[in-house]
Design a protein around this motif. Sequence first.
Motif, short mmCIF file in Angstrom:
data_model
loop_
_atom_site.label_atom_id
_atom_site.label_comp_id
_atom_site.label_asym_id
_atom_site.label_seq_id
_atom_site.Cartn_x
_atom_site.Cartn_y
_atom_site.Cartn_z
N HIS A 109 -5.13 0.65 -3.20
CA HIS A 109 -5.48 2.04 -2.87
C HIS A 109 -6.78 2.09 -2.06
O HIS A 109 -7.39 1.07 -1.75
CB HIS A 109 -5.65 2.85 -4.16
CG HIS A 109 -4.39 3.01 -4.94
ND1 HIS A 109 -3.31 3.74 -4.48
CD2 HIS A 109 -4.03 2.53 -6.17
CE1 HIS A 109 -2.34 3.72 -5.39
NE2 HIS A 109 -2.75 2.99 -6.42
N GLU A 118 0.13 10.71 0.89
CA GLU A 118 0.82 9.43 0.80
C GLU A 118 1.73 9.45 -0.41
O GLU A 118 1.59 10.31 -1.31
CB GLU A 118 -0.17 8.28 0.69
CG GLU A 118 -1.03 8.31 -0.57
CD GLU A 118 -2.13 7.26 -0.56
OE1 GLU A 118 -2.62 6.90 0.52
OE2 GLU A 118 -2.51 6.80 -1.67
N CYS A 166 0.87 -1.18 0.00
CA CYS A 166 0.00 0.00 0.00
C CYS A 166 0.90 1.23 0.00
O CYS A 166 2.07 1.15 0.40
CB CYS A 166 -0.93 0.00 1.21
SG CYS A 166 -0.12 -0.11 2.81
N PRO A 167 0.41 2.38 -0.45
CA PRO A 167 1.25 3.57 -0.46
C PRO A 167 1.68 3.96 0.96
O PRO A 167 0.91 3.83 1.91
CB PRO A 167 0.34 4.65 -1.07
CG PRO A 167 -0.69 3.88 -1.83
CD PRO A 167 -0.91 2.63 -1.05
N VAL A 218 0.00 -2.66 -5.80
CA VAL A 218 -0.45 -1.70 -4.80
C VAL A 218 -1.97 -1.79 -4.63
O VAL A 218 -2.69 -2.10 -5.57
CB VAL A 218 -0.04 -0.26 -5.21
CG1 VAL A 218 -0.76 0.19 -6.48
CG2 VAL A 218 -0.27 0.73 -4.08
N TYR A 261 3.18 8.56 -3.98
CA TYR A 261 2.56 8.21 -5.25
C TYR A 261 3.19 6.92 -5.76
O TYR A 261 4.41 6.81 -5.88
CB TYR A 261 2.76 9.35 -6.23
CG TYR A 261 2.23 9.10 -7.63
CD1 TYR A 261 1.00 8.47 -7.84
CD2 TYR A 261 2.95 9.53 -8.74
CE1 TYR A 261 0.51 8.27 -9.11
CE2 TYR A 261 2.47 9.34 -10.03
CZ TYR A 261 1.25 8.71 -10.21
OH TYR A 261 0.77 8.51 -11.48
N VAL A 262 2.34 5.93 -6.07
CA VAL A 262 2.81 4.65 -6.61
C VAL A 262 2.23 4.52 -8.03
O VAL A 262 1.09 4.10 -8.20
CB VAL A 262 2.36 3.46 -5.75
CG1 VAL A 262 2.92 2.16 -6.31
CG2 VAL A 262 2.81 3.65 -4.30
#
Length: 309
Positions: free
Chosen positions: A207, A95, A77-78, A205, A97-98
């Motif tokens: 979100h 958070e 997770c971010p 990831v 950025y991914v």
Amino acid sequence: MSPHTRDVDPGHLAQWCRDHLGSPSADELFRSGFLSAVIGLRLADGREVVVKIRPDSPRVAACVEVQRRLFLAGYPCPRPLTGAAPLSGDVATAEAYVPGGAALPSAEHAATAFAEAFAWLIRLAPAPGEMPALDPAPSWANWDHGGDGLWPGPEDLDGVPGEVWIDDAGRRARDLLRDGGSDAVIGHCDWLAGNLRWSGDTLLVVHDWDSVIVADEAVLVGFAAALYSTVSADELATVEDTQRFLDAYSRARGREFDAGELRRSWAAGVWTRAYDAKFQHAAGRPVTSLSEDEARERLRRAAEGPRKR
């Protein structure tokens, strides 16, 4: 889920970033969101972050803490960069950025990939007693809201006439959900394909950590099994997709659900999709989240118990 447009003053946002991230925003990378404004930013110092703005609520800080604990435990997770802090009458968090990743894993592996990712989350999530309160759950997961009507939320969905089968499905699902239960755990109640990204069949990831709630594991799994997709981020699981998810989740956790858990999982999926169907009908939009025939079949599977293998 209803869209709520939030106007965010660029100057206020830049100052918020300076105050809480040590650098003002310089460029906007993207903007999205329904219940929240989600803004991707490049800061003046070159870092890329995501700032999320929504109405203030005590559960926002609790959701960020769950996300932080999961990140530190190694879940994809971010990384949270701030706690919850006021911004223009709302509350904001930031958070890392991914970027990148695919919307779906391979079709033949999708049910297993989504189910294993969910089982991994449940294993790593902190115990509810370790966290601040996460109540109330978002409306589409708040079947036990305690109000007088069937449907929760600020919208008066109970007063909307027509499509009686939606209310019937929601009521039958709620009655099944009230029958029994097990220890509560922390999980994600909006396991839509659009909230996950993949690198091949590997989870990149997850979100939308405002969708963290405390609930019976079987209920959380039922939400996830009904909301994910094997074909498109714009579609929801078919009945057979849900069955494959439940089977894969049982393998991932190392134990099959008993009859009561399966009943609650199927019922939870009906309830959350019936809520969205009711909202769509109330808004005058096509009802796409659930059909009458599918509700009937999902409720039948809730009632029949474990399949014979």
